[in-house]
Every structure is written in C-alpha cells, then in structure tokens.
Design a protein around this motif. Structure first.
Motif, PDB file in Angstrom:
ATOM      1  N   MET A 110       0.823  -0.068  12.300  1.00 54.38           N
ATOM      2  CA  MET A 110       2.176   0.006  11.729  1.00 54.38           C
ATOM      3  C   MET A 110       3.241  -0.187  12.802  1.00 54.38           C
ATOM      4  O   MET A 110       4.253   0.507  12.864  1.00 54.38           O
ATOM      5  CB  MET A 110       2.386   1.320  10.969  1.00 54.38           C
ATOM      6  N   ALA A 111       3.009  -1.180  13.668  1.00 54.37           N
ATOM      7  CA  ALA A 111       3.947  -1.481  14.749  1.00 54.37           C
ATOM      8  C   ALA A 111       5.011  -2.464  14.261  1.00 54.37           C
ATOM      9  O   ALA A 111       4.866  -3.107  13.222  1.00 54.37           O
ATOM     10  CB  ALA A 111       3.198  -2.074  15.943  1.00 54.37           C
TER      11      ALA A 111
ATOM     12  N   ALA B  92       0.820  -1.217   0.000  1.00 52.62           N
ATOM     13  CA  ALA B  92       0.000   0.000   0.000  1.00 52.62           C
ATOM     14  C   ALA B  92       0.850   1.262   0.000  1.00 52.62           C
ATOM     15  O   ALA B  92       0.306   2.361  -0.037  1.00 52.62           O
ATOM     16  CB  ALA B  92      -0.921   0.008   1.216  1.00 52.62           C
ATOM     17  N   GLY B  93       2.154   1.128   0.050  1.00 48.57           N
ATOM     18  CA  GLY B  93       3.025   2.296   0.050  1.00 48.57           C
ATOM     19  C   GLY B  93       3.023   3.024  -1.279  1.00 48.57           C
ATOM     20  O   GLY B  93       3.066   2.393  -2.348  1.00 48.57           O
ATOM     21  N   ALA B  94       2.988   4.339  -1.225  1.00 49.48           N
ATOM     22  CA  ALA B  94       2.907   5.135  -2.452  1.00 49.48           C
ATOM     23  C   ALA B  94       4.167   4.991  -3.311  1.00 49.48           C
ATOM     24  O   ALA B  94       4.079   4.812  -4.528  1.00 49.48           O
ATOM     25  CB  ALA B  94       2.669   6.603  -2.100  1.00 49.48           C
ATOM     26  N   ASP B  95       5.339   5.059  -2.687  1.00 45.36           N
ATOM     27  CA  ASP B  95       6.587   4.973  -3.447  1.00 45.36           C
ATOM     28  C   ASP B  95       6.923   3.533  -3.824  1.00 45.36           C
ATOM     29  O   ASP B  95       7.172   3.224  -4.995  1.00 45.36           O
ATOM     30  CB  ASP B  95       7.741   5.582  -2.650  1.00 45.36           C
TER      31      ASP B  95
ATOM     32  N   ILE C  93       0.640   6.321   2.241  1.00 48.53           N
ATOM     33  CA  ILE C  93      -0.216   5.248   1.745  1.00 48.53           C
ATOM     34  C   ILE C  93      -0.874   5.659   0.437  1.00 48.53           C
ATOM     35  O   ILE C  93      -1.362   6.779   0.297  1.00 48.53           O
ATOM     36  CB  ILE C  93      -1.279   4.875   2.787  1.00 48.53           C
ATOM     37  N   SER C  94      -0.884   4.750  -0.512  1.00 51.42           N
ATOM     38  CA  SER C  94      -1.486   5.001  -1.808  1.00 51.42           C
ATOM     39  C   SER C  94      -2.917   4.488  -1.848  1.00 51.42           C
ATOM     40  O   SER C  94      -3.258   3.507  -1.183  1.00 51.42           O
ATOM     41  CB  SER C  94      -0.668   4.325  -2.909  1.00 51.42           C
ATOM     42  N   GLU C  95      -3.739   5.116  -2.643  1.00 54.69           N
ATOM     43  CA  GLU C  95      -5.121   4.676  -2.846  1.00 54.69           C
ATOM     44  C   GLU C  95      -5.265   3.869  -4.132  1.00 54.69           C
ATOM     45  O   GLU C  95      -6.361   3.479  -4.502  1.00 54.69           O
ATOM     46  CB  GLU C  95      -6.053   5.891  -2.902  1.00 54.69           C
TER      47      GLU C  95
END
Length: 266
Positions: free
Chosen positions: A232-233, A146-149, A219-221
């Motif tokens: 996010m632990a 789900a990360g944008a980069d 986070i990317s959509e």
C-alpha cells in the motif's frame, strides 16, 4: 496515470492527488509544483464537491491556463487522438460522484444525473466509436476495490440489479462490456489495484495512491481482486499503447519499481 504511445504522452488524473480541506493547498498548486509540461486530462472526484467543482471546469478556458496543461472542459467529456501511424485512442471522462453516498445528501441530484444523463450519454458515445479503435474510460470511483467502504459504492456503480445495500445499481459495467471497452481507470481508493472479471472484456485499474495510502474502512473479504499492492505504498499507473497492444504497469513512486504488469490486446 500516464499513457504513452510511440509519439505522444498523455496524463490522466482520476484523483485524489490532494484534499481540498488542507490549509493553503488547492488543485492548481498541486498540478504546477513541478516542471512536467504536458496536458492533464482530469475528471472530478468526491473532494472536488466539497468545494465548487465548477471552478476546475472553468479553469480549462481561463487565461491563466494559457499553456493548456489543464483539461476539464465539462464534468463528462470525450476526446479522440489519432497518432501518426493511424492508431486511434478514445478517452471518456466520467463524473461518477452520483454514486457517492457521502455527497448525495448535499447534492441530491447527482445520482439522477449519473443514472439518467451521464451513463446513457457514455453508452451512446461508445456505440458511435469504430470497433477497431482503443476505448479507455476513466472516472474517480472504481467498479472494483478491496476496500470495505468504497467497495459498497463500487458494487453500486457497476451493478445493474439490486445491491448489498438494497438500492438499484447504476449499471456501468454492462455499458463497458456491451461496448467492449478495453480499460477503466479509477482513483478514490488509495492503493494500487487491478481486476478483470472472468469472461469479461474490460480491465479495471485503481491508481489512487498518489496521496495518502490505505483502504477506507479496511479491507473487505467480499471480493477477491487479481492484484492488490500488499505494501500500500505511494504509486502510479503507466500505460504504453501501440496499434494492437496496451501494456499497463503499476509502479511504486519512490523507487520506480514495477509491481504488476498487464497486457491488453484488441
């Protein structure tokens, strides 16, 4: 990531568990800070290419690795274990760093090696595996995140056609699907995640939460995954394998709380 059968415990490292730019810290110190004496099957990550990744490969046969706890004989390799009950597990380690745009300008051949050597070699080895055996592939870069980069690199790694950045994809997902790979484990993104595309065979796990946590670029959509750790632990992934079932758990490190469980059958 820990993989347990009835008889054997494996530890697979998809990285990042350290950053080579930290003063006074290196990969050997990180792996020997505690007394857990089991072998670590390792793949190379992008931070390794900020230094000399060959040193980690050479350490496998080094005299200082006399207990054999570090296993990285090549940038890409295959190991097969047969348990006492006859259950066979195949592990395929990949060097996926050719997909990483932050590395290709310093290592311009990485992309060609991934496309022309590593992935065709994986396809050939997978095709040689008996269909009734477990097939697990692991590499540093996830196909889905789900990360944008890092999501850009994920699309580039998994896709066969043109991607959002206009470059042709490397096509890892087609290889995984064609060969009915049961699971693909990755690191890189520092958040526990799970995804499985509708109608596809391979289960995708991201376990890069052993270091600092969070998403690179937010986070990317663009894509909706089946599970993302909302806290996010720090955490890790544990899998238990039997003859016909693999149980995969995503676990928080501080309290050992299982936050998500996936059942995979042959």
């Amino acid at each position: 990531m820990h993989i347990k059968s009835q008889y054997v415990l494996y530890n697979i490292s998809c990285k990042d568990f350290f950053c080579c730019r930290l003063p006074g810290m290196n990969w050997r110190k990180c792996c020997y800070l505690h007394d857990r004496r089991y072998c670590r099957y390792v793949c190379l990550g992008n931070h390794d290419y900020m230094g000399n990744p060959l040193t980690q490969i050479e350490y496998t046969s080094c005299e200082h690795n006399d207990e054999g706890l570090w296993y990285l004989p090549n940038s890409t390799y295959h190991i097969r274990h047969v348990l006492e009950d006859g259950t066979a597990i195949n592990f395929f380690a990949l060097d996926t760093n050719g997909v990483d745009s932050s590395l290709r300008w310093r290592h311009p051949n990485l992309g060609d090696v991934l496309r022309d050597v590593i992935l065709p070699g994986l396809d050939e080895k997978l095709k040689a595996c008996p269909k009734n055996e477990w097939k697990i592939v692991f590499g540093h870069h996830p196909c889905y995140t789900a990360g944008a980069d890092h999501g850009v690199d994920g699309e580039l790694l998994r896709t066969t056609g043109s991607t959002m950045i206009g470059a042709p994809g490397f096509g890892l997902e087609k290889i995984l699907e064609d060969n009915k790979v049961h699971a693909y484990f990755a690191g890189h993104e520092h958040c526990l995640q799970y995804h499985k595309q509708e109608g596809m065979s391979t289960h995708h796990f991201v376990g890069g939460a052993g270091s600092h946590t969070g998403f690179c670029g937010g986070i990317s959509e663009r894509i909706k995954l089946r599970f993302i750790d909302p806290t996010m632990a720090n955490g890790f992934i544990a899998a238990e394998v039997t003859q016909d079932r693999m149980t995969v758990q995503l676990i928080h490190a501080l309290d050992n709380k299982v936050i998500h469980t996936v059942q995979i059958t042959k």
